[in-house]
Motif scaffolding. Structure first.
Motif, PDB file in Angstrom:
ATOM      1  N   VAL A 288      25.088  70.693  66.080  1.00  0.00           N
ATOM      2  CA  VAL A 288      24.499  70.496  67.582  1.00  0.00           C
ATOM      3  C   VAL A 288      23.068  69.121  68.054  1.00  0.00           C
ATOM      4  CG1 VAL A 288      23.248  72.040  69.303  1.00  0.00           C
ATOM      5  CG2 VAL A 288      24.844  72.928  68.477  1.00  0.00           C
ATOM      6  N   THR A 289      22.974  68.578  69.024  1.00  0.00           N
ATOM      7  CA  THR A 289      22.211  67.790  69.231  1.00  0.00           C
ATOM      8  C   THR A 289      21.661  68.552  70.334  1.00  0.00           C
ATOM      9  OG1 THR A 289      23.984  66.032  68.686  1.00  0.00           O
ATOM     10  CG2 THR A 289      21.617  65.642  69.461  1.00  0.00           C
ATOM     11  N   THR A 290      20.098  68.950  70.351  1.00  0.00           N
ATOM     12  CA  THR A 290      19.693  68.838  71.635  1.00  0.00           C
ATOM     13  C   THR A 290      17.391  69.107  71.658  1.00  0.00           C
ATOM     14  OG1 THR A 290      18.795  71.225  72.289  1.00  0.00           O
ATOM     15  CG2 THR A 290      19.581  71.004  70.201  1.00  0.00           C
ATOM     16  N   PRO A 291      17.716  68.853  72.690  1.00  0.00           N
ATOM     17  CA  PRO A 291      16.746  68.305  72.530  1.00  0.00           C
ATOM     18  C   PRO A 291      15.299  69.563  72.672  1.00  0.00           C
ATOM     19  CG  PRO A 291      17.304  67.772  75.310  1.00  0.00           C
ATOM     20  CD  PRO A 291      17.794  68.389  74.545  1.00  0.00           C
ATOM     21  N   VAL A 338      22.503  71.818  75.929  1.00  0.00           N
ATOM     22  CA  VAL A 338      23.227  71.019  74.594  1.00  0.00           C
ATOM     23  C   VAL A 338      23.752  69.570  74.591  1.00  0.00           C
ATOM     24  CG1 VAL A 338      25.335  71.034  73.310  1.00  0.00           C
ATOM     25  CG2 VAL A 338      23.831  73.491  73.904  1.00  0.00           C
ATOM     26  N   ARG A 339      22.951  68.798  73.817  1.00  0.00           N
ATOM     27  CA  ARG A 339      23.914  66.989  74.054  1.00  0.00           C
ATOM     28  C   ARG A 339      24.970  66.556  73.407  1.00  0.00           C
ATOM     29  NH1 ARG A 339      18.434  64.792  73.418  1.00  0.00           N
ATOM     30  NH2 ARG A 339      16.937  64.651  75.246  1.00  0.00           N
ATOM     31  N   GLY A 340      25.164  67.068  72.233  1.00  0.00           N
ATOM     32  CA  GLY A 340      26.448  67.517  71.755  1.00  0.00           C
ATOM     33  C   GLY A 340      26.782  68.313  71.144  1.00  0.00           C
ATOM     34  N   PHE A 341      27.669  68.896  70.719  1.00  0.00           N
ATOM     35  CA  PHE A 341      28.153  70.057  69.685  1.00  0.00           C
ATOM     36  C   PHE A 341      29.247  69.856  69.108  1.00  0.00           C
ATOM     37  CE2 PHE A 341      30.064  74.502  69.481  1.00  0.00           C
ATOM     38  CZ  PHE A 341      29.469  75.339  68.997  1.00  0.00           C
ATOM     39  N   THR A 342      30.179  69.286  67.336  1.00  0.00           N
ATOM     40  CA  THR A 342      30.534  69.214  67.148  1.00  0.00           C
ATOM     41  C   THR A 342      30.780  69.319  66.086  1.00  0.00           C
ATOM     42  OG1 THR A 342      29.610  67.144  66.138  1.00  0.00           O
ATOM     43  CG2 THR A 342      31.417  66.676  68.343  1.00  0.00           C
ATOM     44  N   VAL A 343      31.922  69.621  65.032  1.00  0.00           N
ATOM     45  CA  VAL A 343      32.213  69.946  64.372  1.00  0.00           C
ATOM     46  C   VAL A 343      32.558  68.854  63.023  1.00  0.00           C
ATOM     47  CG1 VAL A 343      33.644  71.308  62.416  1.00  0.00           C
ATOM     48  CG2 VAL A 343      33.145  72.281  64.696  1.00  0.00           C
ATOM     49  N   GLN A 344      31.571  68.191  62.608  1.00  0.00           N
ATOM     50  CA  GLN A 344      32.087  67.179  61.235  1.00  0.00           C
ATOM     51  C   GLN A 344      33.031  67.079  61.070  1.00  0.00           C
ATOM     52  OE1 GLN A 344      28.347  65.258  60.119  1.00  0.00           O
ATOM     53  NE2 GLN A 344      28.242  64.627  61.525  1.00  0.00           N
TER      54      GLN A 344
END
Ligand SMILES: Nc1ncnc2c1ncn2[C@@H]1O[C@H](COP(=O)(O)OP(=O)(O)OP(=O)(O)O)[C@@H](O)[C@H]1O
Length: 364
Positions: A288-291, A338-344
């Motif tokens: 999760v990419t987030t401020p 939420v800027r990004g939400f992924t499963v690598q």
């Protein structure tokens, strides 16, 4: 294998020093064409061409074990299955038993116990029937530095009693072309880069059509360009239907070129199967990419995400069993931007770490 091992004084001396009487015996025999012929006439089992088509693995071992004379248990109860047509990566840290396994598969050393079948035949008993169908590059190619690349191949071809001398030049030219060494064919081998030497070694293994190629750490010591060249070549060979068995201690190399892999650690098989399945076995990480990383970490833990790690604006963790859409919704509801939400996607390295609990770079 015969070609690669034939007639290289420097290497034989070097091997002799390493103190492997079994291997030296095996090599001595391989260098005697008359004897090889005699054995063939003596009625060694013929290789059934139909076997691969019938789905029999190209390599199959059962409880294969090697304990060296000093007591070192190098390979411990190995059950390996290499499907026909695969590019099979044999992966493990240094000292995990890869080379010892390959030596047993090639009939160079005797197992302490267990069995190994290559192209449907028992090894080392059927070594002489099997090896003509196997191209091998083990511990770097054996080359005469003072001869040109082309003349090195001519020597190899001449050492093969089954190779027709009338078609030798054409065979050598085709092999040089195959590995991209036509332009450098007249250069002395000692002027070759390590990558070119490896390719020349591969050309030697490819003078005859092969059903199986066995490459022991083929990119070891090469620069990135040399590695790329060898990998491309391996892919090309495999696309022609040759089964390729290659050992490596480089995880990403296996992921890049192999369809199947086996992972060794300390002489034991950790896992084997199609590469995609092996990595799928290990779960990827939720990223999760987030401020708002601190708040995100709190919500993710609440949502059952395990091993939550915060690094700057990235929060990662093991995905929970529940629907990830709900996890995402919970973040948003809690006011996390939420800027990004992924499963690598899990890598083979994740699989290795999950299976052994260790990083991959441990010495075996
Ligand atoms: N001739 C030998 N005599 C005694 N022990 C040996 C011999 N060859 C290898 N070993 C030992 O057996 C174990 C497995 O070695 P092996 O060379 O098969 O591993 P490997 O995975 O191929 O590693 P590497 O990539 O370093 O070659 C190691 O502990 C090694 O020290």
């Amino acid at each position: 294998m015969g070609e690669v091992s034939a007639g290289e004084p420097e290497r034989r001396e070097a091997r002799g020093e390493a103190g492997e009487p079994e291997r030296r015996e095996a090599r001595g025999e391989a260098g005697e064409p008359e004897r090889r012929e005699a054995r063939d006439e003596a009625g060694e089992p013929e290789l059934g061409e139909a076997r691969d088509e019938a789905g029999e693995p190209v390599i199959a071992t059962r409880a294969l074990t090697k304990r060296y004379r000093g007591g070192q248990l190098a390979v411990d109860g190995l059950d390996l299955t290499v499907p026909a047509g695969s590019v099979f990566g044999f992966l493990g840290p240094n000292g995990s038993g890869k080379t010892t396994t390959i030596r047993m598969l090639m009939g160079l050393i005797e197992p302490t116990s267990g069995t190994a079948r290559v192209l449907g035949q028992p090894m080392p008993r059927a070594t002489r029937a099997v090896l003509p169908h196997v191209g091998a590059l083990i511990e770097g190619p054996a080359l005469y530095g003072f001869l040109s690349g082309r003349d090195n191949l001519i020597r190899y071809d001449s050492a093969d009693p089954s190779a027709d001398p009338r078609t030798r030049r054409a065979r050598v030219a085709a092999a040089l072309d195959r590995v991209g060494l036509t332009a450098a064919a007249g250069k002395k081998a000692k002027a070759y880069s390590l990558g070119m030497k490896q390719r020349l070694g591969l050309a030697a293994a490819l003078l005859q059509p092969r059903r199986l190629l066995v490459l022991d750490e083929p990119t070891n010591g090469l620069d990135p360009q040399g590695m790329r060249e060898i990998r491309t070549l391996v892919r090309e060979l495999a696309s022609d239907g040759t089964t390729v068995f290659l050992s490596s201690h480089l995880l990403d190399e296996i992921e890049q070129v192999c369809t199947h892999a086996a992972v060794m650690a300390q002489g034991r098989l950790i896992t084997q199967g199609p590469v995609a399945e092996l990595s799928a076995g290990a779960r990827g990480r939720l990223v999760v990419t987030t401020p708002d990383p601190a708040e995100a970490a709190r919500v993710l833990k609440e949502q059952g995400v395990g091993d939550v790690v915060v690094a700057d604006d990235r929060v990662t963790g093991e995905p929970p069993d529940r629907d990830l859409a709900e996890v995402n919704a919970a973040l948003v509801t809690a006011g996390v931007r939420v800027r990004g939400f992924t499963v690598q996607r899990a890598s083979l390295e994740d699989a290795f770490v999950a299976l052994t609990g260790e990083g991959f770079d441990v010495a075996g």
